[in-house]
Design a protein around this motif. Structure first.
Motif, short mmCIF file in Angstrom:
data_model
loop_
_atom_site.label_atom_id
_atom_site.label_comp_id
_atom_site.label_asym_id
_atom_site.label_seq_id
_atom_site.Cartn_x
_atom_site.Cartn_y
_atom_site.Cartn_z
N SER A 38 25.82 69.81 41.19
CA SER A 38 26.39 70.68 40.13
C SER A 38 26.81 69.75 38.91
N LEU A 39 26.99 68.67 38.87
CA LEU A 39 27.37 67.51 37.90
C LEU A 39 26.08 66.91 37.24
N ARG A 40 24.77 67.13 37.93
CA ARG A 40 23.89 66.38 37.47
C ARG A 40 23.40 66.89 35.92
N HIS A 41 23.31 68.21 35.73
CA HIS A 41 22.92 68.84 34.38
C HIS A 41 24.06 68.35 33.30
N LEU A 42 25.34 68.57 33.92
CA LEU A 42 26.34 68.15 32.94
C LEU A 42 26.16 66.42 32.42
N THR A 43 25.76 65.63 33.48
CA THR A 43 25.57 64.32 33.15
C THR A 43 24.65 64.05 31.89
#
Length: 266
Positions: free
Chosen positions: A38-43
């Motif tokens: 879930s964090l990947r695209h935010l990173t």
């Protein structure tokens, strides 16, 4: 007075961040729910925001965006520790060990004369570490094509596969340009072979990126600066037309050119 902190202050600040991360992960409904996926695209988004701040040359924004990326790193490490995979300490230790291994001219007996030799050693050591059968095996598949082209060329150069003189590279650019022009001449009103045209255009772009590398220009940065310049001028055109009570959709190209030339002087 300097804005820089002492090493003790830096360590204290990092310790505070780790404590806050522990508290958020334990108490905040949103933070508790996050996963590496879930964090990947935010990173990725945060990385692009950092890129924007760097291109704008805004130190305050660079600091802010770096902080956001640091938060993500600490977040991933926290999740890693919960899964007994790694934590921030083992992550940092692994990084330090890699840096020492890849800088034998600092931490070993290897001698280097310049930056180019440092880069060549780095690629050779990296190839050995990863066990890749290809020098190009370490280039991420999901990189944007322009950046991937740069990395492919840099890695090939790292093992000595490269042109010797920039003039040779420019001659290749001219050769590719001439081939493209002969095959797909804009003055000829004939249907083109789309697949072949795409391949030839790709060759031309690849050779231009190669030449940019030889004269120490980052083509990704160069193109983005041109994008930003175009946006600024086009928005001036829109604003000027609006102030004159006109709509771009109803203006002739000659009328728009007047405002465009004004924008170039701004």
């Amino acid at each position: 007075m300097s804005n820089l902190s002492s090493r003790a202050q830096q360590l204290a600040s990092f310790d505070r961040l780790l404590t806050i991360m522990d508290e958020l992960r334990a108490q905040c409904p949103w933070d508790k729910k996050q996963t590496t996926e879930s964090l990947r695209h935010l990173t990725i988004e945060e990385t692009f925001e950092l890129s924007d701040a760097i291109l704008e040359g805004n130190p305050e924004e660079i600091k802010k965006e770096l902080g956001d990326i640091l938060l993500h790193i600490v977040f991933y490490a926290k999740i890693g520790s919960e899964n007994n995979h790694f934590d921030i300490s083992t992550l940092i230790d692994s990084l330090c060990e890699k840096l020492v291994r890849r800088h034998p001219h600092i931490y070993g007996d290897t001698k280097v004369d310049d930056e180019e030799e440092v880069k060549q050693n780095w690629e050779k050591i990296k190839l050995k570490e990863k066990g890749n059968t290809s020098v190009l095996g370490g280039v991420p598949k999901s990189l944007p094509a322009l950046i991937k082209s740069m990395r492919i060329q840099e890695k090939a150069r790292g093992v000595g596969f490269d042109w010797e003189e920039k003039q040779q590279v420019w001659e290749k650019v001219e050769e590719e340009m001439q081939e493209f022009k002969e095959e797909f001449n804009a003055s000829l009103d004939t249907e083109i072979n789309k697949e072949k045209a795409t391949a030839e255009f790709g060759d031309l772009l690849f050779s231009l990126i190669n030449y940019a590398r030889f004269i120490d220009i980052n083509p990704e940065e160069a193109l983005e600066r041109t994008n930003l310049k175009f946006i600024k001028r086009f928005q001036y055109l829109e604003d000027a037309a609006r102030e004159s009570g006109k709509s771009l959709a109803n203006m002739s190209l000659a009328e728009m050119d007047i405002y465009w030339n004004e924008a170039k002087k701004q």
